[in-house]
Enzyme design. Structure first.
Site, PDB file in Angstrom:
ATOM      1  N   SER A  71     138.684  62.482 -16.322  1.00 49.19           N
ATOM      2  CA  SER A  71     137.305  62.588 -15.702  1.00 49.19           C
ATOM      3  C   SER A  71     137.506  61.371 -14.520  1.00 49.19           C
ATOM      4  O   SER A  71     138.163  60.319 -14.563  1.00 49.19           O
ATOM      5  CB  SER A  71     136.354  62.110 -16.813  1.00 49.19           C
ATOM      6  OG  SER A  71     135.210  61.836 -15.784  1.00 49.19           O
ATOM      7  N   TYR A  79     132.438  57.712 -23.296  1.00 48.72           N
ATOM      8  CA  TYR A  79     132.988  58.885 -22.640  1.00 48.72           C
ATOM      9  C   TYR A  79     133.889  58.255 -21.592  1.00 48.72           C
ATOM     10  O   TYR A  79     135.217  58.756 -21.744  1.00 48.72           O
ATOM     11  CB  TYR A  79     131.884  59.764 -22.005  1.00 48.72           C
ATOM     12  CG  TYR A  79     132.295  60.887 -21.348  1.00 48.72           C
ATOM     13  CD1 TYR A  79     132.863  61.940 -21.896  1.00 48.72           C
ATOM     14  CD2 TYR A  79     132.735  60.718 -19.969  1.00 48.72           C
ATOM     15  CE1 TYR A  79     133.418  63.012 -21.416  1.00 48.72           C
ATOM     16  CE2 TYR A  79     133.244  61.842 -19.019  1.00 48.72           C
ATOM     17  CZ  TYR A  79     133.421  62.795 -19.721  1.00 48.72           C
ATOM     18  OH  TYR A  79     133.960  64.121 -18.945  1.00 48.72           O
TER      19      TYR A  79
HETATM   20  P1  NDP Z   1     131.146  71.883 -22.434  1.00 48.86           P
HETATM   21  O1  NDP Z   1     130.335  70.999 -23.224  1.00 48.86           O
HETATM   22  O2  NDP Z   1     130.830  73.128 -21.784  1.00 48.86           O
HETATM   23  O3  NDP Z   1     132.536  72.500 -23.305  1.00 48.86           O
HETATM   24  C1  NDP Z   1     132.934  71.699 -24.323  1.00 48.86           C
HETATM   25  C2  NDP Z   1     133.886  72.509 -25.080  1.00 48.86           C
HETATM   26  O4  NDP Z   1     134.530  71.542 -26.280  1.00 48.86           O
HETATM   27  C3  NDP Z   1     133.027  73.597 -25.954  1.00 48.86           C
HETATM   28  O5  NDP Z   1     133.868  74.576 -26.127  1.00 48.86           O
HETATM   29  C4  NDP Z   1     132.631  72.784 -27.283  1.00 48.86           C
HETATM   30  O6  NDP Z   1     132.340  73.630 -28.276  1.00 48.86           O
HETATM   31  C5  NDP Z   1     133.888  72.045 -27.557  1.00 48.86           C
HETATM   32  N1  NDP Z   1     133.988  70.876 -28.397  1.00 48.86           N
HETATM   33  C6  NDP Z   1     132.790  70.129 -28.376  1.00 48.86           C
HETATM   34  N2  NDP Z   1     133.057  69.331 -29.511  1.00 48.86           N
HETATM   35  C7  NDP Z   1     133.930  70.077 -30.466  1.00 48.86           C
HETATM   36  C8  NDP Z   1     134.179  69.721 -31.785  1.00 48.86           C
HETATM   37  N3  NDP Z   1     133.760  68.661 -32.356  1.00 48.86           N
HETATM   38  N4  NDP Z   1     135.176  70.452 -32.457  1.00 48.86           N
HETATM   39  C9  NDP Z   1     135.551  71.645 -31.495  1.00 48.86           C
HETATM   40  N5  NDP Z   1     135.333  71.817 -30.432  1.00 48.86           N
HETATM   41  C10 NDP Z   1     134.246  70.996 -29.689  1.00 48.86           C
HETATM   42  O7  NDP Z   1     132.249  71.140 -21.470  1.00 48.86           O
HETATM   43  P2  NDP Z   1     132.927  71.250 -19.992  1.00 48.86           P
HETATM   44  O8  NDP Z   1     133.607  72.736 -19.944  1.00 48.86           O
HETATM   45  O9  NDP Z   1     132.061  70.606 -18.955  1.00 48.86           O
HETATM   46  O10 NDP Z   1     134.281  70.173 -20.224  1.00 48.86           O
HETATM   47  C11 NDP Z   1     135.628  70.587 -20.584  1.00 48.86           C
HETATM   48  C12 NDP Z   1     136.390  69.244 -20.233  1.00 48.86           C
HETATM   49  O11 NDP Z   1     136.283  68.843 -18.839  1.00 48.86           O
HETATM   50  C13 NDP Z   1     135.916  67.859 -20.985  1.00 48.86           C
HETATM   51  O12 NDP Z   1     136.991  67.417 -21.585  1.00 48.86           O
HETATM   52  C14 NDP Z   1     135.027  67.401 -20.226  1.00 48.86           C
HETATM   53  O13 NDP Z   1     135.322  65.875 -20.572  1.00 48.86           O
HETATM   54  C15 NDP Z   1     136.149  67.311 -18.994  1.00 48.86           C
HETATM   55  N6  NDP Z   1     135.166  67.332 -17.729  1.00 48.86           N
HETATM   56  C16 NDP Z   1     134.119  68.201 -17.234  1.00 48.86           C
HETATM   57  C17 NDP Z   1     133.303  67.797 -16.087  1.00 48.86           C
HETATM   58  C18 NDP Z   1     132.391  68.546 -15.508  1.00 48.86           C
HETATM   59  O14 NDP Z   1     131.592  68.491 -14.599  1.00 48.86           O
HETATM   60  N7  NDP Z   1     131.928  69.697 -16.362  1.00 48.86           N
HETATM   61  C19 NDP Z   1     133.575  66.696 -15.104  1.00 48.86           C
HETATM   62  C20 NDP Z   1     134.967  65.693 -15.492  1.00 48.86           C
HETATM   63  C21 NDP Z   1     135.496  66.233 -16.641  1.00 48.86           C
HETATM   64  P3  NDP Z   1     130.823  74.358 -28.581  1.00 48.86           P
HETATM   65  O15 NDP Z   1     130.917  75.518 -27.431  1.00 48.86           O
HETATM   66  O16 NDP Z   1     130.831  74.627 -29.904  1.00 48.86           O
HETATM   67  O17 NDP Z   1     129.762  73.368 -28.113  1.00 48.86           O
END
Ligand code: NDP
Length: 249
Positions: free
Chosen positions: A157, A170
């Site tokens: 990020s 985070y």
């Molecule tokens: P979302 O919150 O939309 O998706 C996160 C995913 O991680 C979901 O599938 C969620 O499952 C899963 N997850 C969370 N906790 C757990 C757990 N304990 N066990 C298993 N699975 C888990 O996030 P994004 O798609 O936005 O983010 C994806 C990546 O990109 C992350 O690493 C984030 O830090 C990074 N990122 C995102 C940005 C953005 O602007 N969106 C910017 C910079 C980085 P569930 O569906 O069950 O909640």
């Protein structure tokens, strides 16, 4: 190196590649699972919510690419070493190897100052975002070593490169993710395995909404629009690219 943000893959780029994506039930992970499946990959959809994963499974089946995905349910907040070992054993039995491992799942935690940050939330964020990725990597390395062209992608990020106020655990977890990626890349510098980080940039997902509730979402890119660097790093065109941290936007 080509501009990976405009990378345009061949239609069958990922054919016969076995790719595990964590957090594939939603957001960027879901979009990447669908895109990689469309390019021919055999996807293992990881997540914690079976119903959400089954929906993505059905969407991939509907692509009609002839390759059925798999589902791996592991809650990264509570998984113990047995859960990781069982997952690796399932992968070994079903596939015998892994060509791609995408560490995408993360949680945001609180947007508080360090002074106010709750210690148990701190631990949970560091655990899900860093320690779980370490544990999963460790059990998957023997499977990746069975591949001719293995690739690991960690998700970073902007706040994992320059610290920013009120991003707490985070941001620190994303600095640690960059570090884990670099250490692992250096350990495999002379081998086949490449290890890189990707920074998606502001993307229209639930996590972004939680971080910026008042933001105009229409101005943000959709997950489907930022995937080129992931696809580049999963496919053969990124051979020998390792220890890098790529931006998607
Ligand atoms: P979302 O919150 O939309 O998706 C996160 C995913 O991680 C979901 O599938 C969620 O499952 C899963 N997850 C969370 N906790 C757990 C757990 N304990 N066990 C298993 N699975 C888990 O996030 P994004 O798609 O936005 O983010 C994806 C990546 O990109 C992350 O690493 C984030 O830090 C990074 N990122 C995102 C940005 C953005 O602007 N969106 C910017 C910079 C980085 P569930 O569906 O069950 O909640």
């Amino acid at each position: 190196m080509p501009d990976h943000r405009n990378y345009s893959p061949a239609p069958d780029l990922l054919r016969d590649r076995i790719v595990l994506i964590t957090g594939a039930s939603d957001g960027i992970g879901r979009a990447l699972a669908l895109r990689a499946a469309r390019l021919g990959a055999q996807i293992i959809l990881h997540g914690r919510n079976v119903q959400k994963l089954e929906k993505v499974y059905d969407e991939i089946e509907a692509l009609d690419r002839g390759v059925r995905p798999s589902i791996a349910v592991v809650d990264l907040a509570s998984a113990d070493s047995d859960a990781y070992r069982d997952l690796a054993e399932m992968l070994l039995k079903e596939f015998g190897r892994l060509d791609g491992l995408v560490h995408n799942a993360s949680i945001l935690g609180d947007r508080f100052s360090i002074e106010q940050y709750d210690a148990s939330t701190w631990q949970r964020v560091m655990h899900v975002n860093v320690t779980a990725a370490f544990a999963l990597t460790q059990v998957c390395l023997p499977l990746l070593h069975q591949s001719d062209d293995p690739s690991i992608i960690f998700t970073s990020s902007g706040v994992g490169r320059t610290g920013r106020a009120f991003w707490g655990a985070y941001a620190v977890s994303k600095f640690a993710t960059e570090g884990l990626s670099q250490v692992l890349a250096d350990e495999h510098r002379h081998g086949k395995l490449r290890v890189n980080c990707v920074n998606p940039g502001a993307t229209r997902t639930n996590m972004r909404l939680a971080a910026y509730p008042g933001e105009n979402r229409d101005k943000l890119k959709r997950p489907e629009e930022i995937l080129a660097p992931y696809i580049y790093l999963l496919g053969p065109d990124s051979k020998n690219v390792t220890g890098e941290s790529l931006d998607c936007q």
